[in-house]
Every structure is written in C-alpha cells, then in structure tokens.
Write a protein that holds these residues in place. Structure first.
Motif, PDB file in Angstrom:
ATOM      1  N   VAL A   1       0.818  -1.212   0.000  1.00 29.09           N
ATOM      2  CA  VAL A   1       0.000   0.000   0.000  1.00 29.09           C
ATOM      3  C   VAL A   1       0.857   1.269   0.000  1.00 29.09           C
ATOM      4  CG1 VAL A   1      -2.065  -1.046   0.988  1.00 29.09           C
ATOM      5  CG2 VAL A   1      -0.332  -0.103   2.504  1.00 29.09           C
ATOM      6  N   GLU A   2       2.055   1.185   0.575  1.00 29.08           N
ATOM      7  CA  GLU A   2       2.911   2.374   0.631  1.00 29.08           C
ATOM      8  C   GLU A   2       3.435   2.790  -0.738  1.00 29.08           C
ATOM      9  OE1 GLU A   2       5.018  -1.367   1.407  1.00 29.08           O
ATOM     10  OE2 GLU A   2       3.428  -0.410   2.546  1.00 29.08           O
ATOM     11  N   GLN A   3       3.433   1.883  -1.733  1.00 30.96           N
ATOM     12  CA  GLN A   3       3.877   2.234  -3.086  1.00 30.96           C
ATOM     13  C   GLN A   3       2.744   2.801  -3.943  1.00 30.96           C
ATOM     14  OE1 GLN A   3       5.165  -0.828  -1.786  1.00 30.96           O
ATOM     15  NE2 GLN A   3       7.028   0.301  -1.368  1.00 30.96           N
ATOM     16  N   LEU A   4       1.511   2.720  -3.462  1.00 27.60           N
ATOM     17  CA  LEU A   4       0.373   3.198  -4.243  1.00 27.60           C
ATOM     18  C   LEU A   4       0.173   4.690  -4.000  1.00 27.60           C
ATOM     19  CD1 LEU A   4      -2.082   0.245  -3.586  1.00 27.60           C
ATOM     20  CD2 LEU A   4      -0.589   0.588  -5.563  1.00 27.60           C
ATOM     21  N   SER A   5       0.160   5.438  -5.064  1.00 32.21           N
ATOM     22  CA  SER A   5      -0.013   6.888  -4.960  1.00 32.21           C
ATOM     23  C   SER A   5      -1.392   7.218  -4.414  1.00 32.21           C
ATOM     24  CB  SER A   5       0.165   7.532  -6.339  1.00 32.21           C
ATOM     25  OG  SER A   5      -0.181   8.896  -6.291  1.00 32.21           O
ATOM     26  N   GLU A   6      -1.457   8.251  -3.613  1.00 31.39           N
ATOM     27  CA  GLU A   6      -2.747   8.718  -3.084  1.00 31.39           C
ATOM     28  C   GLU A   6      -3.535   9.498  -4.135  1.00 31.39           C
ATOM     29  OE1 GLU A   6       0.613  11.399  -2.203  1.00 31.39           O
ATOM     30  OE2 GLU A   6       0.242   9.352  -1.579  1.00 31.39           O
ATOM     31  N   HIS A   7      -2.962   9.668  -5.325  1.00 31.27           N
ATOM     32  CA  HIS A   7      -3.605  10.472  -6.369  1.00 31.27           C
ATOM     33  C   HIS A   7      -4.375   9.651  -7.399  1.00 31.27           C
ATOM     34  CE1 HIS A   7      -1.683  13.964  -4.698  1.00 31.27           C
ATOM     35  NE2 HIS A   7      -0.527  13.351  -4.764  1.00 31.27           N
ATOM     36  N   PHE A   8      -4.504   8.336  -7.171  1.00 28.42           N
ATOM     37  CA  PHE A   8      -5.363   7.547  -8.040  1.00 28.42           C
ATOM     38  C   PHE A   8      -6.811   7.841  -7.705  1.00 28.42           C
ATOM     39  CE2 PHE A   8      -1.613   4.704  -8.493  1.00 28.42           C
ATOM     40  CZ  PHE A   8      -1.529   4.749  -9.873  1.00 28.42           C
ATOM     41  N   PHE A   9      -7.690   7.538  -8.632  1.00 31.00           N
ATOM     42  CA  PHE A   9      -9.131   7.724  -8.462  1.00 31.00           C
ATOM     43  C   PHE A   9      -9.467   9.196  -8.207  1.00 31.00           C
ATOM     44  CE2 PHE A   9      -7.875   3.476  -6.998  1.00 31.00           C
ATOM     45  CZ  PHE A   9      -8.512   2.708  -7.951  1.00 31.00           C
ATOM     46  N   ASP A  10      -8.707  10.074  -8.842  1.00 30.66           N
ATOM     47  CA  ASP A  10      -8.883  11.519  -8.727  1.00 30.66           C
ATOM     48  C   ASP A  10     -10.290  11.907  -9.179  1.00 30.66           C
ATOM     49  OD1 ASP A  10      -7.819  14.156  -8.231  1.00 30.66           O
ATOM     50  OD2 ASP A  10      -7.804  14.447 -10.406  1.00 30.66           O
ATOM     51  N   GLY A  11     -11.000  12.605  -8.328  1.00 25.45           N
ATOM     52  CA  GLY A  11     -12.338  13.064  -8.657  1.00 25.45           C
ATOM     53  C   GLY A  11     -13.447  12.070  -8.343  1.00 25.45           C
ATOM     54  N   TRP A  12     -13.095  10.869  -7.924  1.00 26.76           N
ATOM     55  CA  TRP A  12     -14.119   9.888  -7.557  1.00 26.76           C
ATOM     56  C   TRP A  12     -14.772  10.351  -6.253  1.00 26.76           C
ATOM     57  CZ3 TRP A  12     -13.693   4.057  -8.607  1.00 26.76           C
ATOM     58  CH2 TRP A  12     -13.183   3.826  -9.875  1.00 26.76           C
ATOM     59  N   PRO A  13     -16.092  10.269  -6.154  1.00 21.51           N
ATOM     60  CA  PRO A  13     -16.759  10.705  -4.917  1.00 21.51           C
ATOM     61  C   PRO A  13     -16.484   9.781  -3.729  1.00 21.51           C
ATOM     62  CG  PRO A  13     -18.353   9.811  -6.467  1.00 21.51           C
ATOM     63  CD  PRO A  13     -17.036   9.890  -7.191  1.00 21.51           C
ATOM     64  N   ASN A  14     -16.197   8.502  -3.995  1.00 18.04           N
ATOM     65  CA  ASN A  14     -15.944   7.550  -2.920  1.00 18.04           C
ATOM     66  C   ASN A  14     -14.817   6.605  -3.350  1.00 18.04           C
ATOM     67  OD1 ASN A  14     -16.216   6.165  -0.538  1.00 18.04           O
ATOM     68  ND2 ASN A  14     -17.957   4.945  -1.235  1.00 18.04           N
ATOM     69  N   PRO A  15     -13.568   7.096  -3.408  1.00 20.67           N
ATOM     70  CA  PRO A  15     -12.472   6.262  -3.909  1.00 20.67           C
ATOM     71  C   PRO A  15     -12.165   5.111  -2.944  1.00 20.67           C
ATOM     72  CG  PRO A  15     -11.615   8.299  -2.999  1.00 20.67           C
ATOM     73  CD  PRO A  15     -13.109   8.421  -2.981  1.00 20.67           C
ATOM     74  N   PRO A  16     -11.659   4.004  -3.482  1.00 20.80           N
ATOM     75  CA  PRO A  16     -11.300   2.888  -2.608  1.00 20.80           C
ATOM     76  C   PRO A  16     -10.091   3.239  -1.749  1.00 20.80           C
ATOM     77  CG  PRO A  16     -10.573   2.463  -4.854  1.00 20.80           C
ATOM     78  CD  PRO A  16     -11.376   3.725  -4.889  1.00 20.80           C
ATOM     79  N   SER A  17      -9.996   2.590  -0.598  1.00 22.13           N
ATOM     80  CA  SER A  17      -8.811   2.751   0.249  1.00 22.13           C
ATOM     81  C   SER A  17      -7.622   2.120  -0.467  1.00 22.13           C
ATOM     82  CB  SER A  17      -9.027   2.051   1.594  1.00 22.13           C
ATOM     83  OG  SER A  17      -9.069   0.641   1.398  1.00 22.13           O
ATOM     84  N   LYS A  18      -6.415   2.421  -0.010  1.00 19.52           N
ATOM     85  CA  LYS A  18      -5.233   1.824  -0.625  1.00 19.52           C
ATOM     86  C   LYS A  18      -5.231   0.305  -0.449  1.00 19.52           C
ATOM     87  CE  LYS A  18      -1.947   5.638  -0.492  1.00 19.52           C
ATOM     88  NZ  LYS A  18      -0.587   6.012  -0.056  1.00 19.52           N
ATOM     89  N   ALA A  19      -5.723  -0.189   0.686  1.00 22.12           N
ATOM     90  CA  ALA A  19      -5.790  -1.638   0.919  1.00 22.12           C
ATOM     91  C   ALA A  19      -6.755  -2.291  -0.067  1.00 22.12           C
ATOM     92  CB  ALA A  19      -6.201  -1.929   2.355  1.00 22.12           C
ATOM     93  N   THR A  20      -7.890  -1.664  -0.308  1.00 26.22           N
ATOM     94  CA  THR A  20      -8.850  -2.187  -1.276  1.00 26.22           C
ATOM     95  C   THR A  20      -8.278  -2.114  -2.681  1.00 26.22           C
ATOM     96  OG1 THR A  20     -10.724  -1.592   0.124  1.00 26.22           O
ATOM     97  CG2 THR A  20     -11.183  -1.885  -2.223  1.00 26.22           C
TER      98      THR A  20
END
Length: 107
Positions: A14-33
């Motif tokens: 999860v630490e390698q996954l950027s927090e900027h994915f799913f930009d603009g999604w009203p309910n983005p998944p958590s990094k674990a999901t």
C-alpha cells in the motif's frame, strides 16, 4: 524521469500506491482495497516511477480466460498524464494476454 513497467506485484504494498489515483471519484477505494483489486485481477500492468518507487499508473484486465477480456480501469496519476504512460500500459497489457485476438490498429 524513468518509468518501469511490470506485470507482477512483487514488492508492491500500500505504501507504493499513490494517493492520487481515483482523482475526482466521490468515494475512492482505500489503498488496501486498491491493492486487493490489483491482486485479484486477471491481469494488471503497473507503471512505477523508478526515483520514488511509487506506482504512478495501472491497467486492470478482467477475463474469462478463454475468449473475452475487458479493461475496467486504466489510470495514470494527474501529474504524469499526457506522457504516453496510458498508451504504454495498454500495449504492455496486450502483450501479456496470449491467445486473445488483438486489433493492433487501435494501438
């Protein structure tokens, strides 16, 4: 900027996954999901920024493994968009899907 493309999740957490994915999604998944989504995919291709080790783009394929496959998700974090990363992810993903007919005219 140097980007590596890979079709495995070895060493990706999860630490390698950027927090900027799913930009603009009203309910983005958590990094674990998000990580589970990648792990459960028929095929996933990643674009990794070699300087930071962060995943900056991905494509996910879902398939019956016989005849049909589709791509429900293709994302590149906003600061890396417009650099051909999405196009490369599509090409790399197509190479990883042997047995399927590919229309190269769209690539």
């Amino acid at each position: 900027m140097r980007i590596s493309y890979r079709s495995n999740l070895d060493g990706i957490g999860v630490e390698q996954l950027s927090e900027h994915f799913f930009d603009g999604w009203p309910n983005p998944p958590s990094k674990a999901t998000f990580l589970r989504l990648l792990e459960q995919s028929y095929a996933a291709e990643l674009a990794v920024d070699d300087e930071t080790g962060k995943v900056i783009g991905f494509i996910q394929a879902i398939s019956d493994g016989v005849l049909s496959a589709y791509i429900p998700l293709l994302e590149v974090v906003p600061e890396f968009q417009g650099k051909g990363i999405g196009t490369t992810l599509i090409r790399e993903d197509a190479e990883e899907a042997p047995g399927f007919v590919h229309d190269r005219s769209v690539m």
